[in-house]
Design a protein around this motif. Structure first.
Motif, PDB file in Angstrom:
ATOM      1  N   LEU A 197     -39.076 -99.702 -69.549  1.00  0.00           N
ATOM      2  CA  LEU A 197     -40.598 -99.488 -69.382  1.00  0.00           C
ATOM      3  C   LEU A 197     -40.963 -97.941 -69.673  1.00  0.00           C
ATOM      4  N   PRO A 198     -42.185 -98.415 -70.450  1.00  0.00           N
ATOM      5  CA  PRO A 198     -42.773 -96.588 -70.692  1.00  0.00           C
ATOM      6  C   PRO A 198     -43.349 -96.801 -69.574  1.00  0.00           C
ATOM      7  N   ASP A 199     -43.628 -95.542 -69.352  1.00  0.00           N
ATOM      8  CA  ASP A 199     -44.411 -94.624 -68.249  1.00  0.00           C
ATOM      9  C   ASP A 199     -45.773 -94.992 -68.262  1.00  0.00           C
ATOM     10  N   TRP A 200     -46.756 -95.363 -68.926  1.00  0.00           N
ATOM     11  CA  TRP A 200     -47.880 -96.460 -68.890  1.00  0.00           C
ATOM     12  C   TRP A 200     -47.761 -98.229 -68.430  1.00  0.00           C
ATOM     13  N   HIS A 201     -46.944 -98.843 -68.654  1.00  0.00           N
ATOM     14  CA  HIS A 201     -46.534-100.228 -67.810  1.00  0.00           C
ATOM     15  C   HIS A 201     -46.958 -99.732 -66.836  1.00  0.00           C
ATOM     16  N   PRO A 202     -48.002-101.080 -66.362  1.00  0.00           N
ATOM     17  CA  PRO A 202     -49.129-101.161 -64.967  1.00  0.00           C
ATOM     18  C   PRO A 202     -47.752-101.123 -63.864  1.00  0.00           C
ATOM     19  N   LEU A 203     -46.481-101.899 -64.237  1.00  0.00           N
ATOM     20  CA  LEU A 203     -45.563-101.575 -62.661  1.00  0.00           C
ATOM     21  C   LEU A 203     -45.154-100.132 -62.459  1.00  0.00           C
ATOM     22  N   LEU A 204     -45.416 -99.442 -63.444  1.00  0.00           N
ATOM     23  CA  LEU A 204     -44.661 -97.881 -62.873  1.00  0.00           C
ATOM     24  C   LEU A 204     -46.650 -97.424 -62.412  1.00  0.00           C
ATOM     25  N   THR A 205     -47.689 -97.737 -63.212  1.00  0.00           N
ATOM     26  CA  THR A 205     -48.256 -96.901 -62.489  1.00  0.00           C
ATOM     27  C   THR A 205     -49.512 -98.078 -61.980  1.00  0.00           C
ATOM     28  N   GLY A 206     -49.235 -98.388 -60.546  1.00  0.00           N
ATOM     29  CA  GLY A 206     -49.900 -99.196 -60.333  1.00  0.00           C
ATOM     30  C   GLY A 206     -51.406-100.093 -60.622  1.00  0.00           C
ATOM     31  N   THR A 207     -51.971 -99.661 -61.936  1.00  0.00           N
ATOM     32  CA  THR A 207     -52.813-100.333 -61.950  1.00  0.00           C
ATOM     33  C   THR A 207     -53.010-101.081 -63.671  1.00  0.00           C
ATOM     34  N   PRO A 208     -53.068-102.144 -63.737  1.00  0.00           N
ATOM     35  CA  PRO A 208     -53.191-102.807 -65.330  1.00  0.00           C
ATOM     36  C   PRO A 208     -54.484-102.243 -65.972  1.00  0.00           C
ATOM     37  N   ASP A 209     -55.326-101.587 -65.994  1.00  0.00           N
ATOM     38  CA  ASP A 209     -55.759-100.614 -67.028  1.00  0.00           C
ATOM     39  C   ASP A 209     -55.047 -99.548 -67.714  1.00  0.00           C
ATOM     40  N   SER A 210     -53.265 -99.120 -67.356  1.00  0.00           N
ATOM     41  CA  SER A 210     -53.055 -97.852 -67.467  1.00  0.00           C
ATOM     42  C   SER A 210     -52.511 -98.053 -69.730  1.00  0.00           C
ATOM     43  N   VAL A 211     -52.708-100.186 -69.704  1.00  0.00           N
ATOM     44  CA  VAL A 211     -52.108-100.298 -70.878  1.00  0.00           C
ATOM     45  C   VAL A 211     -53.311 -99.276 -71.656  1.00  0.00           C
ATOM     46  N   HIS A 212     -54.487 -99.491 -71.071  1.00  0.00           N
ATOM     47  CA  HIS A 212     -55.145 -99.705 -72.123  1.00  0.00           C
ATOM     48  C   HIS A 212     -56.039 -98.214 -72.517  1.00  0.00           C
ATOM     49  N   ASP A 213     -55.588 -97.605 -71.798  1.00  0.00           N
ATOM     50  CA  ASP A 213     -55.511 -95.824 -71.157  1.00  0.00           C
ATOM     51  C   ASP A 213     -54.765 -94.718 -72.357  1.00  0.00           C
ATOM     52  N   ALA A 214     -53.435 -95.954 -72.239  1.00  0.00           N
ATOM     53  CA  ALA A 214     -52.649 -95.213 -73.003  1.00  0.00           C
ATOM     54  C   ALA A 214     -52.810 -95.639 -74.287  1.00  0.00           C
ATOM     55  N   GLY A 215     -53.955 -96.688 -74.918  1.00  0.00           N
ATOM     56  CA  GLY A 215     -54.180 -96.539 -76.455  1.00  0.00           C
ATOM     57  C   GLY A 215     -53.373 -97.412 -76.563  1.00  0.00           C
ATOM     58  N   VAL A 216     -52.305 -98.477 -76.165  1.00  0.00           N
ATOM     59  CA  VAL A 216     -51.174 -99.939 -76.721  1.00  0.00           C
ATOM     60  C   VAL A 216     -52.252-101.151 -76.647  1.00  0.00           C
ATOM     61  N   SER A 217     -53.375-101.654 -76.019  1.00  0.00           N
ATOM     62  CA  SER A 217     -53.456-102.711 -76.652  1.00  0.00           C
ATOM     63  C   SER A 217     -54.420-103.334 -77.561  1.00  0.00           C
ATOM     64  N   MET A 218     -55.093-104.059 -77.345  1.00  0.00           N
ATOM     65  CA  MET A 218     -55.550-104.450 -78.740  1.00  0.00           C
ATOM     66  C   MET A 218     -57.356-105.234 -78.180  1.00  0.00           C
ATOM     67  N   GLN A 219     -57.151-104.179 -76.936  1.00  0.00           N
ATOM     68  CA  GLN A 219     -59.074-104.156 -76.730  1.00  0.00           C
ATOM     69  C   GLN A 219     -59.548-103.920 -77.513  1.00  0.00           C
ATOM     70  N   HIS A 220     -60.356-104.695 -77.877  1.00  0.00           N
ATOM     71  CA  HIS A 220     -61.439-104.168 -78.658  1.00  0.00           C
ATOM     72  C   HIS A 220     -61.602-103.399 -79.834  1.00  0.00           C
ATOM     73  N   ARG A 221     -59.904-104.204 -80.278  1.00  0.00           N
ATOM     74  CA  ARG A 221     -59.500-104.325 -82.135  1.00  0.00           C
ATOM     75  C   ARG A 221     -59.152-105.265 -82.965  1.00  0.00           C
ATOM     76  N   THR A 222     -59.585-106.056 -82.251  1.00  0.00           N
ATOM     77  CA  THR A 222     -59.112-107.508 -82.844  1.00  0.00           C
ATOM     78  C   THR A 222     -60.432-107.897 -83.794  1.00  0.00           C
ATOM     79  N   VAL A 223     -59.682-108.945 -84.975  1.00  0.00           N
ATOM     80  CA  VAL A 223     -61.103-109.868 -85.202  1.00  0.00           C
ATOM     81  C   VAL A 223     -60.092-111.209 -85.098  1.00  0.00           C
ATOM     82  N   ALA A 224     -61.429-112.562 -84.662  1.00  0.00           N
ATOM     83  CA  ALA A 224     -60.383-113.663 -84.921  1.00  0.00           C
ATOM     84  C   ALA A 224     -60.143-114.278 -85.542  1.00  0.00           C
ATOM     85  N   GLU A 225     -59.040-115.326 -85.305  1.00  0.00           N
ATOM     86  CA  GLU A 225     -58.556-116.109 -86.648  1.00  0.00           C
ATOM     87  C   GLU A 225     -59.600-116.914 -87.972  1.00  0.00           C
TER      88      GLU A 225
END
Length: 160
Positions: A111-139
């Motif tokens: 698992l990558p260092d930012w994975h929630p199972l390692l960090t204990g927080t679901p926001d770590s994926v967003h904090d690492a810039g890996v998620s699609m939060q606020h980056r999409t367009v609807a189909e």
């Protein structure tokens, strides 16, 4: 943000001790990092098999939470949505994002260092810039003929 995935009561670092096919349903679901990339529409090159992610998201994707807005009944709206499970990961891993825990573990990577199972927080994926939060367009806002204009480079963010 609250984490919709129940990660409580899991054995420490269970993913290092079990094969994917040996995991309980709760352990399997806990591997999801919440990046939302699996909900992106993808383009596959028919000649090479190469898969490109687009920022064009499934109509059910909520890009604030990076979750499916109708997860439990999504097949009523999107019958072609694939349910990734240990029994079919060998045929579907190639279209999962490079950063995806399911794909990484299937390929023998950790698992990558930012994975929630390692960090204990679901926001770590967003904090690492890996998620699609606020980056999409609807189909429904983009013609399928124009999806190529929305291809994104993968992986996004920190892949450690």
């Amino acid at each position: 943000m609250s984490d919709p995935i129940n990660r409580s009561g899991l054995a420490p670092r269970f993913w290092e001790k079990k094969k994917l096919g040996q995991m309980t349903p709760q352990e399997w679901e806990a591997l999801c990092d919440g990046c939302g990339k699996c909900c992106l529409n993808k383009l596959e090159d028919e000649e090479t098999g190469e898969v490109a992610l687009t920022r064009v998201a499934c109509r059910l994707f909520d890009d604030t939470t990076c979750r499916c807005a109708q997860y439990s009944i999504r097949h009523q709206f999107v019958p072609e949505c694939i349910v990734l499970k240990p029994s079919n990961i060998d045929e579907h891993a190639y279209w999962m994002p490079e950063t995806c825990a399911y794909r990484r573990l299937y390929e023998g990577r950790g698992l990558p260092d930012w994975h929630p199972l390692l960090t204990g927080t679901p926001d770590s994926v967003h904090d690492a810039g890996v998620s699609m939060q606020h980056r999409t367009v609807a189909e429904f806002e983009v013609s399928e003929d124009d999806w190529e204009d929305h291809i994104i480079e993968e992986p996004l963010g920190d892949t450690r």
